[in-house]
Design a protein around this motif. Structure first.
Motif, PDB file in Angstrom:
ATOM      1  N   HIS A   1     -10.367  28.426   1.419  1.00 50.74           N
ATOM      2  CA  HIS A   1     -10.924  28.245   0.328  1.00 50.74           C
ATOM      3  C   HIS A   1     -11.180  26.828   0.085  1.00 50.74           C
ATOM      4  O   HIS A   1     -10.161  26.143   0.111  1.00 50.74           O
ATOM      5  CB  HIS A   1     -10.300  29.018  -0.775  1.00 50.74           C
ATOM      6  CG  HIS A   1     -10.790  29.061  -1.948  1.00 50.74           C
ATOM      7  ND1 HIS A   1     -12.055  29.759  -2.275  1.00 50.74           N
ATOM      8  CD2 HIS A   1     -10.351  28.845  -3.215  1.00 50.74           C
ATOM      9  CE1 HIS A   1     -12.204  29.702  -3.584  1.00 50.74           C
ATOM     10  NE2 HIS A   1     -11.189  29.056  -4.238  1.00 50.74           N
TER      11      HIS A   1
ATOM     12  N   ARG B   1     -12.379  20.569   0.149  1.00 50.47           N
ATOM     13  CA  ARG B   1     -13.508  20.660   1.259  1.00 50.47           C
ATOM     14  C   ARG B   1     -13.257  19.485   2.407  1.00 50.47           C
ATOM     15  O   ARG B   1     -13.229  19.963   3.508  1.00 50.47           O
ATOM     16  CB  ARG B   1     -15.010  20.326   0.685  1.00 50.47           C
ATOM     17  CG  ARG B   1     -16.057  20.411   1.689  1.00 50.47           C
ATOM     18  CD  ARG B   1     -17.556  20.089   1.172  1.00 50.47           C
ATOM     19  NE  ARG B   1     -17.654  18.652   0.874  1.00 50.47           N
ATOM     20  CZ  ARG B   1     -17.465  17.745   1.553  1.00 50.47           C
ATOM     21  NH1 ARG B   1     -17.394  17.742   2.963  1.00 50.47           N
ATOM     22  NH2 ARG B   1     -17.385  16.258   1.115  1.00 50.47           N
TER      23      ARG B   1
ATOM     24  N   GLU C   1     -15.808  30.772   5.045  1.00 52.95           N
ATOM     25  CA  GLU C   1     -15.052  30.720   3.631  1.00 52.95           C
ATOM     26  C   GLU C   1     -14.605  32.157   3.507  1.00 52.95           C
ATOM     27  O   GLU C   1     -15.219  33.152   4.168  1.00 52.95           O
ATOM     28  CB  GLU C   1     -16.197  30.638   2.547  1.00 52.95           C
ATOM     29  CG  GLU C   1     -16.730  29.165   2.277  1.00 52.95           C
ATOM     30  CD  GLU C   1     -15.888  28.361   1.472  1.00 52.95           C
ATOM     31  OE1 GLU C   1     -14.968  28.820   0.886  1.00 52.95           O
ATOM     32  OE2 GLU C   1     -16.011  27.076   1.575  1.00 52.95           O
TER      33      GLU C   1
END
Length: 153
Positions: free
Chosen positions: A9, A16, A40
């Motif tokens: 996540h 990220r 994801e």
């Protein structure tokens, strides 16, 4: 070719970057027979897990727990994978604003129920953001991919 699945996540730019660092580490040039892909948690399916040879889980610490997205992943994948992926090598990294204890405990409890095999203790990136977290995530990706490549896991 073995497959390393990253279920992470990443709701922010920094998380990220952490997932990308894991991918970068797993793609080390000395690792020949492992491909890593990131899905994801809300898009990950039981089939993704059933087709992988190792899994790295990534989550933020949300109110002392894993992200809702990762919990949703476990809710959907637990029973379809329970009897088919026992012994799956796994690892966890947590982006924690506090200490990460509750988050790690929750994920470890679920993975223990799945009978997955921890390759190392959870990587907990605590407190204020530091670029050092990226190197730790890269190392985690390299460690898991190299172990799969060499047949250790």
């Amino acid at each position: 070719m073995k497959t390393l699945l990253l279920v992470a996540h990443a709701p922010s730019e920094n998380t990220r970057r952490m997932a990308e660092a894991v991918l970068h580490g797993a793609g080390h040039p000395d690792i020949d027979a492992v491909q890593c892909r990131w899905v994801e948690p809300l898009q990950a399916t039981p089939e993704d897990v059933l087709e992988c040879d190792g899994i790295i889980l990534g989550t933020t610490e949300n109110l002392g727990y894993m992200s809702g997205a990762l919990k949703d992943f476990f809710d959907r994948c637990y029973y379809p994978c329970l009897d088919k992926k026992q012994g799956l090598p796994c690892a966890l990294y947590v982006r924690a604003g506090h200490d990460g204890t509750g988050t790690c405990r929750a994920v470890e409890t679920i993975c223990t129920g799945l009978r997955w095999h921890w390759i190392q203790p959870p990587l907990v990136c605590r407190g204020e953001w530091t670029v050092g977290f990226l190197q730790q995530c890269k190392t985690l990706g390299t460690t898991m991919a190299a172990g799969l490549d060499m047949g250790i896991y």
